[in-house]
Design a protein around this motif. Structure first.
Motif: not given
Ligand code: SF4
Length: 756
Positions: A650-663
């Motif tokens: 969860a931290m890596e996407p947050r760190h690299l600028g991902v704003k949302a995960v839609l699944v």
């Protein structure tokens, strides 16, 4: 004194009243597991029942333990909580990073040299925040916890799956991810789905060559690696009472191998003896005052089918020694049947290495029983065939076993190697000569896990799991099909000899002793302690708080990747060589989603970047978008984020600028981890909308600025040809979780409250 007697007494003081409340709401006799769970509710005494296997419940664990590999990110996060000290007694243990090669002395020094920055970081953070630190060489987390901290009726969590070992002293002890540890250390509740209960009734007594290990090897054969999932396994019966506390620890330890949430035993004399021998008579005195609450009710054990979800009965009188494996711990074979099965399956019979120890089987009793086999063989003139490796579980056990001559017994094995008191070969930290050749071979050990590559990195090493005494006997024979109950060995005079049955001592007659146990107590006042992290380090990086939400809609976002099919936390944040970077968020982010399949080209780690127009690796593409200030979203399939509870995913996407995960759907722990990191975790209202997302789309959130519990969010997809689709997405954020999102992360919110 390392343990916290005041905390234990406080827990026990509240027990009678909380048990009464639990009896009142449940209206039935109680299992031990229920007693521990209902006395550790976050909201205090029980006022409602929780449905097993269904209700999510907030708990208040008494302790936290962390091992060095997982502690790094957990403590880096805790540092952001703005707290002066941890909220519950906590410890960190330097055990996973030390490699086994030639023997304890030089291996330990090598391990310290290679990992010095990690160890000094852990040491200084522990010092500052009131966390006990067990230095390299002090021992393996679970053995050290059993010797020092576990107490009957307590609840603890630990950032390692074998935390469950503490059930040997009657705890509910559960392995968790770092984010959970951070919550509890920061003073928050810890959530768990109310487990189902499996009761295992043990009758009879162990005898001859059987040991506690054989009980769990048998249970693994019955329940398989998945049979305990979502369950607490509670052992009871005369056979349970006859086992030593460390034997109970071995059984609970390997509960992780059947997927159990944890395993436990009721408080009894074996626990009294062990607590007293390890310097905790005060705990015995306190526990004795509420002893009736520290075991299941008699009526439960008399009619277990009425109170457990599943009941298994094992007769110890007739149990035989087992060898489990290869490649899975639930492939259980009684020793008498092994030869035939090995031939049929073409398992290599000869062994070069036999290993005793790990957190599973390195008690004084284990070492004394294995040593008795070696002594007997030496007296009868038998020369060992295989190399015997020993990794003691703690310095206290090693020192005491050495004083009492057991290590000398092992040294009589010509090729014996006494490794560091650390995980070593149990976790692939074994520099085994020749392993790189990948040859098909077998080893035997008394550890818990035996998956491919786990011990020496060679996928063709067939690892079998057995009791320490059987491992010693098989090391003498050099053959896995040696059955010491019926077979003989040939000694140096050419005579056929039979080994005596193992004999040992549950506890050291002269008591435990140790020189330096390797414990570093934290500073009384840690405010002046400076945390040591080299800004040039590639293994450690201090965290910067994630940015709070600006209150606006996310607009002009790009699809970083549309993941196809299974996307576990391993696909999102791969393990293996990346473990090295677990304390460095930016470096480990270079593994982000590299295992996920891109639905647009069905390849891994190659996605179209709409800034460059080129196909790139996922982390590189994310970095391009981040540099351009373009938000991204990740689209996924069903059960996204299943697998481990690793917070890096969860931290890596947050760190690299991902704003949302839609699944289409989330694995629940990952969804919670996303929320904690200040990320939007959304699900399709209509699963078919997954197909509407095209590679070159731009995405706009239409009403995120009205983010509220229970209110779906509208998204607009703008396709490359200018056409548009609007879709509805759902979320499960409650107001407290929306507050995390607003603050940028749960830790940001905790820190803001701490600074008020
Ligand atoms: Fe895990 Fe093995 Fe270490 Fe135990 S000895 S904590 S199972 S790696």
């Amino acid at each position: 004194m390392t343990f916290d007697l005041d905390m234990i007494k406080k827990v026990y003081e509240q027990y009678p009243q909380k048990i009464a409340a639990a009896r009142n709401v449940l209206g039935k006799p109680l299992t031990l597991s229920e007693k521990i769970l209902y006395t550790h509710l976050w909201d205090g005494a029980a006022s409602q029942t929780f449905e097993r296997g269904n209700s999510y419940v907030d708990f208040a664990p008494d302790r936290v333990a962390m091992q060095d590999a997982t502690a790094q990110m957990a403590l880096l996060q805790f540092m952001q909580a703005g707290k002066a000290k941890v909220a519950v007694p906590s410890t960190a243990h330097a055990d996973h990073l030390i490699q086994a090669r030639v023997g304890a002395e030089s291996d330990l020094q090598d391990g310290i040299n290679k990992n010095s920055e990690v160890f000094s970081f852990l040491s200084s953070v522990c010092d500052k925040y009131g966390i006990g630190f067990w230095k390299p060489g002090a021992g393996i987390i679970h053995q050290v916890v059993l010797e020092n901290y576990a107490f009957p009726g307590g609840m603890m969590i630990g950032t390692d799956s074998h935390t469950v070992n503490a059930g040997g002293l009657g705890m509910v002890a559960i392995g968790v991810g770092g984010a959970d540890a951070v919550d509890v250390m920061a003073g928050m509740a810890w959530e768990l789905k109310m487990p189902k209960l499996i009761g295992i009734k043990l009758t009879g007594r162990l005898n001859g060559w059987t040991s506690a290990k054989d009980i769990i090897l048998k249970v693994a054969g019955i329940l398989t690696v998945k049979g305990g999932t979502g369950c607490i396994v509670e052992y009871f019966g005369d056979g349970a009472i006859s086992l030593s506390a460390t034997g109970k620890g071995t059984i609970c330890n390997m509960g992780a191998e059947i997927g159990a949430t944890t395993s436990t035993f009721g408080y009894d004399d074996s626990m009294r003896r062990y607590l007293s021998a390890t310097g905790r008579q005060d705990v015995v005195d306190a526990a004795d005052e509420i002893a009736e609450h520290l075991t299941g009710d008699a009526e439960v054990y008399a009619n277990p089918e009425q109170y457990f979800d599943q009941v298994i009965e094992i007769d110890l009188d007739t149990l035989s020694p087992h060898l489990n494996g290869p490649f899975t711990p639930d492939l259980a074979t009684p020793v008498a049947e092994f030869r035939e099965k090995a031939l049929a399956n073409d398992w290599p019979i000869n062994i070069e290495w036999a290993l005793i120890g790990s957190c599973t089987n390195s008690s004084y009793e284990d070492l004394s029983r294995a040593a008795s086999i070696v002594e007997d063989a030496v007296a009868k003139g038998v020369k060992p065939v295989a190399i015997l490796g020993i990794n003691p579980g703690s310095e206290t056990v090693r020192f005491t076993a050495d004083r009492d001559g057991f290590l000398d017994s092992f040294r009589k094995f010509e090729n014996a190697r006494i490794f560091t008191n650390a995980c070593g070969p149990c976790i692939g930290q074994w520099d085994r000569e020749g392993a790189e050749k990948g040859e098909k071979n077998s080893i035997i050990h008394s550890f818990n896990r035996n998956f491919a590559k786990r011990a020496d990195g060679n996928p063709n090493t067939h690892a079998f799991v057995a009791s320490p005494e059987l491992v010693a006997a098989i090391a003498l024979a050099g053959r896995l099909d040696f059955n010491p109950i019926t077979d003989t060995l040939t000694n140096q005079n050419g005579e056929e000899i039979k080994l005596n049955e193992p004999s040992g001592m549950e506890l050291p007659p002269k008591g435990f002793d140790v020189g330096d146990n390797g414990f570093q107590a934290p500073a009384e006042d840690g405010s002046g302690v400076v945390i040591k992290v080299n800004p040039e380090s590639d293994r450690l990086q201090l965290l910067t708080p994630f940015q709070p939400w600006d209150g606006k809609n996310i607009t002009n976002a790009r699809v970083l990747i549309k993941a196809f099919g299974k996307c576990t936390t391993d696909h999102i944040s791969m393990a293996g060589p990346w473990l090295k970077y677990r304390g460095h968020l930016d470096n480990i982010s270079n593994n982000m989603l590299i295992g996920a399949i891109n639905a647009y080209n069905m390849e891994t780690n190659t996605v179209k970047n709409m800034v460059t127009g080129e196909y790139m690796e996922v982390p590189a593409s994310a970095r391009v978008y981040k540099a351009e200030g373009i938000p991204t979203i990740v689209v996924g399939d069903h059960n996204y984020g299943e697998g481990s509870s690793r917070e890096h995913a969860a931290m890596e996407p947050r760190h690299l600028g991902v704003k949302a995960v839609l699944v289409k759907s989330f694995a629940r722990i990952h969804e919670t981890n996303l929320k904690k990191q200040g990320m939007l975790g959304l699900t399709f209202n209509n699963e078919e909308d997954y197909n509407l997302f095209l590679e070159e789309d731009t995405i706009n959130f239409l009403d995120l600025d009205q983010f509220a519990p229970g209110k779906p969010l509208l998204l607009e997809l703008v396709h490359a040809d200018g056409s548009k689709d609007q879709i509805v997405t759902n979320h499960t954020y409650n107001q407290a979780q929306i507050d995390w999102y607003i603050a940028g992360s749960a830790l940001n919110l905790i820190a803001a409250e701490a600074n008020k």
